[in-house]
Design an enzyme around this catalytic site. Structure first.
Site, PDB file in Angstrom:
ATOM      1  N   TYR A 101      -4.126  -1.976 -10.283  1.00 46.96           N
ATOM      2  CA  TYR A 101      -4.013  -1.786  -8.837  1.00 46.96           C
ATOM      3  C   TYR A 101      -3.066  -2.815  -8.217  1.00 46.96           C
ATOM      4  O   TYR A 101      -2.175  -2.470  -7.430  1.00 46.96           O
ATOM      5  CB  TYR A 101      -5.406  -1.893  -8.220  1.00 46.96           C
ATOM      6  N   SER A 133       0.803  -1.239   0.000  1.00 50.06           N
ATOM      7  CA  SER A 133       0.000   0.000   0.000  1.00 50.06           C
ATOM      8  C   SER A 133       0.827   1.276   0.000  1.00 50.06           C
ATOM      9  O   SER A 133       0.276   2.364  -0.219  1.00 50.06           O
ATOM     10  CB  SER A 133      -0.922   0.032   1.223  1.00 50.06           C
ATOM     11  N   TYR A 139      -4.034   3.102   7.822  1.00 46.97           N
ATOM     12  CA  TYR A 139      -5.319   2.408   7.975  1.00 46.97           C
ATOM     13  C   TYR A 139      -6.055   2.888   9.227  1.00 46.97           C
ATOM     14  O   TYR A 139      -6.105   4.090   9.468  1.00 46.97           O
ATOM     15  CB  TYR A 139      -5.100   0.881   8.032  1.00 46.97           C
ATOM     16  N   VAL A 187       1.160  -3.811   3.987  1.00 48.05           N
ATOM     17  CA  VAL A 187       1.100  -5.088   4.702  1.00 48.05           C
ATOM     18  C   VAL A 187       2.363  -5.932   4.533  1.00 48.05           C
ATOM     19  O   VAL A 187       2.522  -6.955   5.198  1.00 48.05           O
ATOM     20  CB  VAL A 187      -0.125  -5.952   4.297  1.00 48.05           C
ATOM     21  N   LYS A 241       0.421   3.466  -2.880  1.00 48.58           N
ATOM     22  CA  LYS A 241      -0.744   4.345  -3.058  1.00 48.58           C
ATOM     23  C   LYS A 241      -0.320   5.820  -3.068  1.00 48.58           C
ATOM     24  O   LYS A 241      -1.011   6.660  -3.672  1.00 48.58           O
ATOM     25  CB  LYS A 241      -1.762   4.092  -1.938  1.00 48.58           C
TER      26      LYS A 241
END
Lengths: 304, 304, 304, 304
Positions: free
Chosen positions: A188, A63, A240, A258, A66
């Site tokens: 993605y 992530s 998160y 992660v 992102k």
């Protein structure tokens, strides 16, 4: 105190502490990683590099990518992206999908999966070859030509990604996904599969800390104001459901994955990347979070 | 550019803009306020004061008082308060009460109503006379002995406060309220009813910006680390459902109230309070938010 | 087979089965009940009575009283009551309060607590002395003058009723409660505190099964169509989150209470009341549900 | 009164009433239907047929097919199906997907889309050729060999079915879907695309009303008890978010589809199918619901 001494001291202390958390195990490729890995790279705005542990070993940034995708989309589309994705923290994940229903398919921010999927959809619409452009952008940012996608990881994630498929179909039902869901998901997962070292990550985030130099990498330009706003988003939404916790304890804009990586910056001071694959149930590296908390305590450098 | 010139310029520009939002009207006492009021006070860590408009007129600070209550409780109970209230942004308000159910009566943070009610419950348990101690604390912080509760406002809020009564009873059912709900609500509404001027507010928040001096007011002490963490909370959770928006646009820790006030700080630089009673549907002063966005743009001083 | 033989056979079988569930323990008064009690009364439309076990011992009927309160309100206000309370099953209880928020304070049906509170509010508005009128109505229905409230139970419930206080305040915030919340709660708990025997209960529900005679008790009149609709509501919503399960297994309109009672009817055939205080986590009597399932199997009399 | 006279009278009255609702328009194939169509067929357990209007014109039965799919699965797997799908009403649709999250991917009942998808997944696992078996089953039930899928409708639904794709992926993430989502969706849409006339529908549901004859169609057998339970499910869950309303007003087990059809039964009396394509926002035929309410009023035959 000198940065090298500080990161060594914290590294040594945490290295000794009993291991908590576990390696991400929802796909075979990630579950194979050695949970004892523990690397750190810190690069100052002045260009000095400090390292400890497995700081130059590749891992799956997941992530953290992102932030790169958002930066590209923000550069290409400007303020228009906020019509399709918000800037508010998402509360807890338990209601992520009801939130999508309640807010008619507009995700709360670009760092939750739903939001990153919308960002990918935008890039898919606007760029002829987003896959190679993304790679080119990250290579330029990090100054390393040796960064690549891990196609096996991407494919494995896609195969197990039913929750993301649920999210993107929900958004598509509200017309907030323009392109075919399969193609957007593919992009993605590719972005998530990128592998980098702590040093490469720290270098890639340095432009977010160093506001004196122009942000212009392989044609993607961000203004100072845009960078600050990406930093604000990282602070409020980067970890998160523990974003508040991290802001509260470390007080730095950051983004986790992660794979066990966390990258954070201190504006005008430094960029830092930590990697320790044992993650808690919120998906954040346990030692990574602790390292950064101690770092701000010892350097007395939170942004507050 | 000089602060006085900057705040005057922004004030003049916004004064001319067509009015948006409306005065809080859920209780008669608040609805009577003149929507055209528009005051600003900025105080630097060096002690300089800059003002414009109705900067020395009293208004109802409402939720801004949640910062004072949290500070007292944090000073008295230390880290133990986080066992009963969280530090995460709350997502959108629509699910505030389902969140309480889902998380067994523990509110997400001390700046949403549920969280502030828990903070009041803690103070009620730990202090013999929380009402006068709170007033004493705020008077010391602001350096003004002329600050008082408005009992009529407090009473009127209590009479119309069915949603807060729902929240506190829900938490009581999960044993996260210890004292009688009526008594805690009374204290809560009293805190909200306090009336201050922009200058008094700015001065009260200066200790959160000025980390060089010790925080010790009428016996309530906070460490530097505790202050930083309150600032982090303000950044992530200070403006209700627009906290992310405000961090994104203004990039400063702040706290708003439905009376139209917003106070914000820039660590080691200044504290600033704005008052314009016309609020948007999220409960934040429209001109107040715009003023602070423009202030960070013109001073180039966001924390990022 | 003869009813007496059937109820004896089922009673014997269930009596031997190992006990499941536990006595309601949220208030001392209910927790003292002997979990081994197990009574049944069945009364046919022809007037025959069949009994077994503790069929003539009083117990707290709790939520079964919601049927009586609804009947009174339906008689007094007619179709207007559906403007303030719905007729749809409530799904699971976990979202009862978010449903209230989503549907602006209108509860889904009159048999969940929120709905019964609205019914009480209506009676409070329309009747000069709802307390004694309710008692009079139930006495007439059951043909027994010895039915009374248990004030100690009512008071104890009120003291522990934070969730109901949350619900009623939430509805009040949406203006769906007209009278003072404390007064409505008081009435609600009084209604719940009524004590009856199985035989009294079965007799009270007989008019819902026996459509040949006029429904007119102490002045409260219901048309045949209104009775059928109350039966439909019982079938779809009478057993909390297990209403579907009960319709699926027993196929009879019924209403349960946390005191361990369940009353059910078969239109034009009979009314039956079971009491076994051991309840499952949904609040329904374990043996009560099983008894009624077996009853419809052995009599081959579900309504489907 | 004679059934023919009754259905003619209601038909005439409703025919005159001003049209409410609109034709389902989410796929082109359904939106082309003439909104003025209005057919009724009623078949008694004795075998008499009564018709009025376009009772022998084909239309898309849509969700009514869920009853056929459930019947097949219930016959093949027996009680085991309830391990993967519940029997409780779903509350309102707004939280259908959060319910799936909360209850770990187990849908509330087999008549909401999520539940029907699980039923399809079961049939996909257990039958070698579910497509032709389903068609064979429905042809047998209805006694008509001329019933077919409309492949164009199925394909069009699949193309626009993002919400169903979200639901099935969510359930797959909880392992409550065993087969590939694309294959299960394909089967689901095929089942929905079946076209039948009112008379064919009424005949297909007659075995659910007529409990005297054995239920055994092309090898799919249901016991009397199983049929009763399907009827109970229809009563509590057959009309989406208006199931309670329909039970309350009409008091008959029934199932509706967005094509404008509603089929209902009265145990041991009759089966009836109505078709009027103008649907309300809950997806139910406006005139269809009214017709059935009036039918039970005039025949005095609700099940309560």
């Amino acid at each position: 105190m000198h940065y090298q001494k500080i990161i060594e001291e914290i590294h040594t202390e945490l290295k000794k502490s009993s291991p908590e958390g576990k390696v991400a195990d929802y796909i075979p490729e990630l579950s194979k990683v050695d949970g004892n890995k523990f690397g750190v790279s810190l690069i100052t705005c002045g260009g000095e590099i400090f390292k400890i542990g497995e700081s130059d070993e590749k891992f799956s940034i997941q992530s953290i990518s992102k932030v790169f995708a958002l930066s590209m989309a923000f550069s290409v589309l400007g303020e228009k992206i906020w019509e399709r994705v918000g800037v508010e923290p998402s509360g807890s994940s338990f209601n992520s999908i009801v939130q999508l229903e309640y807010e008619k398919g507009k995700p709360r921010n670009p760092f939750i999966n739903a939001g990153a999927l919308v960002v990918c959809d935008m890039l898919f619409s606007k760029r002829s070859d987003p896959k190679s452009e993304f790679l080119g952008f990250v290579r330029k940012l990090s100054g390393s030509g040796k960064i690549n996608y891990n196609l096996k990881v991407a494919e494995s994630e896609r195969e197990h990604g039913y929750k993301n498929a649920a999210l993107i179909n929900m958004m598509k039902s509200y017309n907030n996904i323009v392109n075919p869901v399969e193609r957007v998901l593919e992009l993605y997962y590719l972005f998530c599969s990128i592998e980098m070292t702590c040093t490469e990550l720290a270098r890639s985030f340095l432009p977010f800390a160093d506001l004196k130099n122009e942000f212009n990498f392989s044609g993607f330009v961000l203004t100072k104001s845009q960078i600050k706003r990406i930093n604000a988003l990282m602070l409020c939404c980067g970890l998160y459901d523990e974003s508040g916790e991290f802001a509260f304890e470390a007080g730095l804009p950051g983004k986790s994955g992660v794979g066990g990586g966390i990258t954070a910056i201190h504006p005008n001071q430094f960029s830092v990347a930590v990697w320790s694959p044992l993650i808690n149930e919120k998906g954040n590296s346990v030692k990574g979070m602790k390292f950064l908390e101690k770092l701000t305590t010892m350097t007395e450098k939170s942004i507050f």
